[in-house]
Design an enzyme around this catalytic site. Structure first.
Site, PDB file in Angstrom:
ATOM      1  N   ASN A  22      24.592  30.717  39.729  1.00 51.19           N
ATOM      2  CA  ASN A  22      25.549  31.798  39.946  1.00 51.19           C
ATOM      3  C   ASN A  22      26.876  31.529  39.248  1.00 51.19           C
ATOM      4  OD1 ASN A  22      26.172  34.267  41.183  1.00 51.19           O
ATOM      5  ND2 ASN A  22      27.248  33.250  42.846  1.00 51.19           N
ATOM      6  N   HIS A 329      34.454  29.327  44.895  1.00 48.08           N
ATOM      7  CA  HIS A 329      33.478  29.742  45.899  1.00 48.08           C
ATOM      8  C   HIS A 329      32.631  28.535  46.292  1.00 48.08           C
ATOM      9  CE1 HIS A 329      33.415  34.177  44.289  1.00 48.08           C
ATOM     10  NE2 HIS A 329      34.376  33.991  45.167  1.00 48.08           N
ATOM     11  N   TYR A 516      30.930  27.012  40.937  1.00 48.24           N
ATOM     12  CA  TYR A 516      31.422  27.054  39.560  1.00 48.24           C
ATOM     13  C   TYR A 516      32.197  28.325  39.256  1.00 48.24           C
ATOM     14  CZ  TYR A 516      27.927  23.344  39.379  1.00 48.24           C
ATOM     15  OH  TYR A 516      27.181  22.225  39.653  1.00 48.24           O
ATOM     16  N   HIS A 517      32.888  28.833  40.268  1.00 46.03           N
ATOM     17  CA  HIS A 517      33.685  30.047  40.122  1.00 46.03           C
ATOM     18  C   HIS A 517      35.161  29.713  40.273  1.00 46.03           C
ATOM     19  CE1 HIS A 517      30.051  32.717  41.530  1.00 46.03           C
ATOM     20  NE2 HIS A 517      29.864  32.131  40.363  1.00 46.03           N
ATOM     21  N   PHE A 518      35.692  28.900  39.382  1.00 43.15           N
ATOM     22  CA  PHE A 518      37.074  28.447  39.460  1.00 43.15           C
ATOM     23  C   PHE A 518      38.017  29.569  39.022  1.00 43.15           C
ATOM     24  CE2 PHE A 518      34.259  25.032  37.851  1.00 43.15           C
ATOM     25  CZ  PHE A 518      34.094  24.362  39.064  1.00 43.15           C
TER      26      PHE A 518
END
Length: 580
Positions: A22, A329, A516-518
């Protein structure tokens, strides 16, 4: 012993690869090999790079730093308009790594060290003191070249939290323009995915036929994805490849932005141990991602003045929020084993839910995302990527050590019964979509080659832990509902006997990973404290914009790849409007 250890850690590694499926965050640092001279008179035809000499500096109208999702879109559109552009990417060409161009290639890319930029967080005080893996794409296309191609605009309520001009209705036309080039598709449903939908409906989810409508409140459905047939359709493929390949220079490392007074005039680039100047006649656009764009600003003298001075970095603009407001997230896995084999091979089924009713969000807005992840799609690659960082001592964590351990893991998957077991495993990944915790990225020194200190401060706010614990209960209810119960779903993790609140919190702490949603580390806003204004211009300087997920004031509940590309598209339009 290694084989046993590898097998024992498979479930946790499933979660990690499922989360990366994702990933949608911007490329964490697109920068360079083979930088070439570029001039307007020669158009896209490259010339040889010369040594560090001001009279022989490279030059273009726009220098875009970072060939990830946003950077490729911005550079491609600027070139479409006839501007001269130089797009600098730290990693290699995508064409040198064919897996990143295939629609089924993410599992192979996940274990390819040639396209993966590894990082680890500072020890997380509220997550078992883990140093959590924070890898991002290090290849042309960025993380959009190695993720599982999920494309979600976000919820209407998410974008309506952003400044005026960036609300849902403002952004829809830009999403539509982006999608016309991307040519999105969805994978067909299967017996198992339909069973998951029925089970979710039984516990309060509603089926969505199209997530483009922005209604993600308690919704479940099939994701739009960045593929067409057997090919990936990311920002690089749709906006640069085969059209503007001449503007791209891979394999060079951008060290800092260069200023004359307060005006950005270009960047300093390293190639093969030598430094070179790349000049921008009009603007520099940082699209290096939420973990790299703020680092480059700080190294360039744009940040908290006292901290920069203490490191010996001349202060260009005292902007205390650079690197602050970092969020992500985080997620935690739950795993179930079905009595029948899963019949799908990609993370294509997503859902969103208001897990914590009393959350300080508008009525109907989801605060969590639930990903139905088939372990058979990439379990071996998950273990090969993650296990070395968990078990190898620092002295052995290098190419040789990783290679040896990955070979042992591959052998483990040839043990009779291992893959048969995996083929039956379903992960329901609980993702914290609207985190309250905020972290920061800071410099360790003035050396641009030294990694930054990254502290996401996961679970620093107690509501985040509460949402994830309640999310485990939601996942369990889905697995126990009729659709999945008919397929014999039995809980593997955290384990049916793990019911006490303190035990569940401990499970979250020790199994928490990134999605991996920085985002947020160069916050956009209308207030003077914000890092960029609503035209993405860095406050306190001229000729410099940021265009990637770092400008998001708050993250959408969903994946960030689509809004990151939309930000890149808008950055190009804003830059062109300023020119005219």
């Amino acid at each position: 012993m290694i084989l046993l250890e590898a097998t024992a850690t498979l479930p946790r590694s499933i979660a990690r690869i499922g989360a990366f499926a994702n990933v949608s965050r911007e490329s964490a640092g697109g920068l360079v090999r083979d930088v070439v001279e570029f001039s307007r008179a020669l158009g896209d035809r490259p010339r040889a790079l010369r040594t560090n000499d001001d009279t022989n500096s490279l030059e273009a109208d726009y220098v875009v730093v970072g060939g990830g999702s946003a950077g490729c879109v911005a550079a491609g559109l600027l070139a479409d308009a006839g501007a001269s552009v130089l797009l600098l990417e730290q990693g290699p060409s995508a064409d040198a790594h064919p897996a990143v161009l295939r629609s089924d290639g993410y599992k192979d890319a996940f274990v390819d060290d040639g396209v993966f930029l590894e990082r680890f967080s500072e020890p997380q005080a509220n997550a078992g003191k883990q140093r959590i893996f924070l890898g991002t794409g290090g290849v042309l296309g960025g993380s959009g070249a190695i993720n599982a191609m999920v494309y979600t605009r976000g919820a209407r309520e998410d974008l309506d939290e952003w400044p005026l001009g960036w609300r849902w209705d403002d952004c829809v036309p830009h999403f539509e323009a982006l999608e016309a080039r991307l040519r999105l598709n969805r994978k067909p449903g299967t017996r198992f995915t339909e069973a998951c939908i029925r089970a979710a409906e039984d516990v309060g989810f509603s089926r969505s036929e199209d997530f483009h409508d922005g209604r993600l409140g308690n919704a479940i459905g099939y994701e739009w994805m960045n593929f067409e047939g057997k090919d990936r359709r990311n920002g690089y493929v749709a906006f640069v490849r085969g059209r503007h390949d001449g503007i791209v220079r891979t394999g060079a490392r951008v060290l800092r932005v260069l200023f004359e007074g307060r005006r950005a005039i270009g960047v300093e680039v390293e190639r093969e141990g030598k430094t070179h100047v790349v000049r921008a006649r009009r603007e520099v656009i940082l699209s290096a991602g939420a973990l790299e764009s703020p680092r480059l600003l700080l190294l360039s003298g744009v940040g908290e003045g006292a901290s920069l001075s203490a490191l010996g970095i001349p202060v260009i603009a005292d902007r205390s929020e650079v690197g602050k407001n970092l969020h992500d997230h985080p997620n935690v896995p739950t795993f179930f084993r079905s009595s029948v084999e899963l019949d799908y091979f990609a993370p294509q089924l997503y859902s969103f839910f208001r897990t914590r009713e009393e959350a300080s969000l508008p009525a109907g807005q989801s605060d969590s995302c639930y990903v139905f992840w088939p372990a058979r799609s990439a379990m071996k690659e998950a273990v090969q990527r993650v296990l070395p960082g968990q078990v190898l001592p620092k002295a052995l964590y290098g190419p040789a050590g990783k290679r040896a351990l990955r070979a042992s893991i591959a052998a483990a998957f040839q043990v009779p019964g291992v893959q048969r077991f995996v083929d039956h495993v379903l992960g329901i990944i609980v993702i914290l979509g609207k985190p309250k915790s905020r972290g920061a990225l800071t410099l360790r020194s003035a050396d641009p080659r030294e990694p930054a200190r990254i502290d996401p401060r996961y679970l620093a706010h107690p509501d985040d832990m509460d949402t994830l614990v309640r999310g485990i209960a939601v996942a369990r209810r889905i697995a126990a509902a009729q659709g999945l119960a008919e397929l014999g779903a039995k809980e593997l993790m955290p384990g049916a006997r793990t019911t006490r609140r303190d035990k569940l919190e401990r499970y979250v702490e020790t199994n928490l990973i990134t999605t991996y949603h920085f985002a947020g580390s160069c916050r956009m806003g209308t207030d003077d404290a914000s890092v960029v204004d609503t035209e993405l211009r860095v406050r306190g300087v001229e000729g410099l914009r940021v265009a990637d997920a770092s400008v998001m004031p708050t993250t959408p509940v969903s994946a960030l790849n689509a809004p990151s590309m939309m930000i890149g598209l808008r950055a190009a339009k804003l830059a062109l409007a300023a020119r005219s």
